[in-house]
Motif scaffolding. Structure first.
Motif, short mmCIF file in Angstrom:
data_model
loop_
_atom_site.label_atom_id
_atom_site.label_comp_id
_atom_site.label_asym_id
_atom_site.label_seq_id
_atom_site.Cartn_x
_atom_site.Cartn_y
_atom_site.Cartn_z
N ILE A 10 -5.32 0.33 -3.02
CA ILE A 10 -3.69 0.36 -3.60
C ILE A 10 -4.11 -0.70 -4.68
O ILE A 10 -4.28 -2.23 -4.08
CB ILE A 10 -3.04 0.09 -2.67
N GLU A 14 1.43 -2.80 -6.62
CA GLU A 14 1.77 -1.32 -5.43
C GLU A 14 2.28 -1.29 -4.51
O GLU A 14 1.94 -2.15 -4.18
CB GLU A 14 0.87 -0.28 -6.06
N LYS A 17 0.94 4.48 -2.51
CA LYS A 17 0.75 4.78 -3.57
C LYS A 17 0.20 6.85 -2.95
O LYS A 17 0.31 6.77 -2.11
CB LYS A 17 -1.38 4.29 -2.94
N ARG A 19 0.40 10.62 -4.28
CA ARG A 19 -0.91 11.26 -4.67
C ARG A 19 -0.56 12.48 -4.95
O ARG A 19 0.09 13.36 -3.57
CB ARG A 19 -2.32 11.25 -4.67
#
Length: 289
Positions: A10, A14, A17, A19
């Motif tokens: 990560i 950020e 994370k 996805r």
């Protein structure tokens, strides 16, 4: 089998994370990482192993996994009768504990802090709420910036407010559930964790708690939400799963190692809970690993 360390990566800039993954199958081995992880199953099905626990997952389910808890998803791609030709589709959310640094003790974060504790046991969201939560995480994947962070916190707070979250690993749950913080019940649970392989009796545990047997039976069920026999059986089977995964003992040896005195009884109890024989459970775990 020793769990492998996975580097998540990560970015320092950020907070979380997110996805959206579409692929033929899940091919990540038995592993762990310091980041918390939430996996939303949009398509596909299989079995998930989290710590010493195992459960079935399917489309619409959301799985939440704590920091450094070993886990693996074994999809049905090897099973021709159950395989989805379109492969698997998931949304994966990962975040560090540092994300909540300075907030975890605040009253406003009670639900979130409680949820993070429960995630160490592995959490499965099922029932009427599962599709609603899955939808929220799909929306989260489309957001960015401050909107993503605020929506993420809102989702965690919402999940943390649910009263009947399913905890996959009952052993880890013993010292985490709020209604098990009583010194007396923790003393009993710890004794059971250390002596599950012996012939434990309800009266024996009642004496340990300095209670009459009938009163203790009600007390135990109130705090664990399970009968004494049910909890002990679940505890033994959970340890049996761990030994099956480690792979060094035969099924017969595991039967006696976990407190059962009959291989046929052990097989029946195991299949009743996991819908697999111990031998098939071990084979399924090693199919792709």
């Amino acid at each position: 089998m020793k769990a492998m360390f996975e580097y998540i990566g990560i970015d320092k800039t950020e907070s979380i994370k997110v996805r959206h993954i579409v692929q033929k199958n899940i091919d990540i081995p038995w592993h762990f990482h310091p980041e918390y992880e939430i996996v939303v199953i949009l398509r596909g099905a299989g079995n998930v192993f989290i710590g010493d626990g195992m459960d079935r997952y399917e489309a619409g389910d959301t799985l939440l996994i704590g920091s450094n808890v070993p886990h693996v998803f074994i999809d049905d791609s090897h099973n021709k009768e159950k395989v989805d030709e379109n492969g698997i589709e998931v949304v994966v959310v990962q975040f560090r504990s540092a994300f909540f640094s300075g907030f975890s003790d605040l009253k406003e974060f009670y639900n979130v802090s409680s949820l993070l504790n429960k995630m160490q046991c592995g959490v499965k969201i099922a029932g009427k709420v599962e599709n609603a939560i899955a939808t929220k995480f799909c929306v989260l994947a489309q957001l960015s910036g401050l909107k993503r962070i605020t929506e993420f916190l809102h989702i965690l707070d919402l999940i943390g407010s649910y009263k009947n979250l399913h905890l996959i690993n009952p052993i880890a749950a013993a010292s985490i559930l709020p209604n098990m913080r009583s010194h007396r019940i923790l003393k009993v649970i710890q004794f059971m964790n250390n002596n599950y392989h012996h012939d434990l009796k309800l009266a024996q545990l009642a004496r340990l708690a300095n209670m009459e047997t009938t009163s203790f039976s009600r007390y135990f069920k109130h705090h664990t939400r399970k009968t004494f026999t049910g909890y002990l059986n679940e505890l033994r089977l959970s340890y049996a799963c761990k030994l099956l995964i480690e792979g060094s003992l035969s099924v017969t040896e595991i039967c006696y190692e976990t407190g059962y005195n009959s291989i046929s009884h052990f097989n029946r109890q195991f299949k009743r809970v996991y819908n697999l024989t111990p031998k098939a459970y071990r084979a399924r775990f090693y199919t792709q690993h």
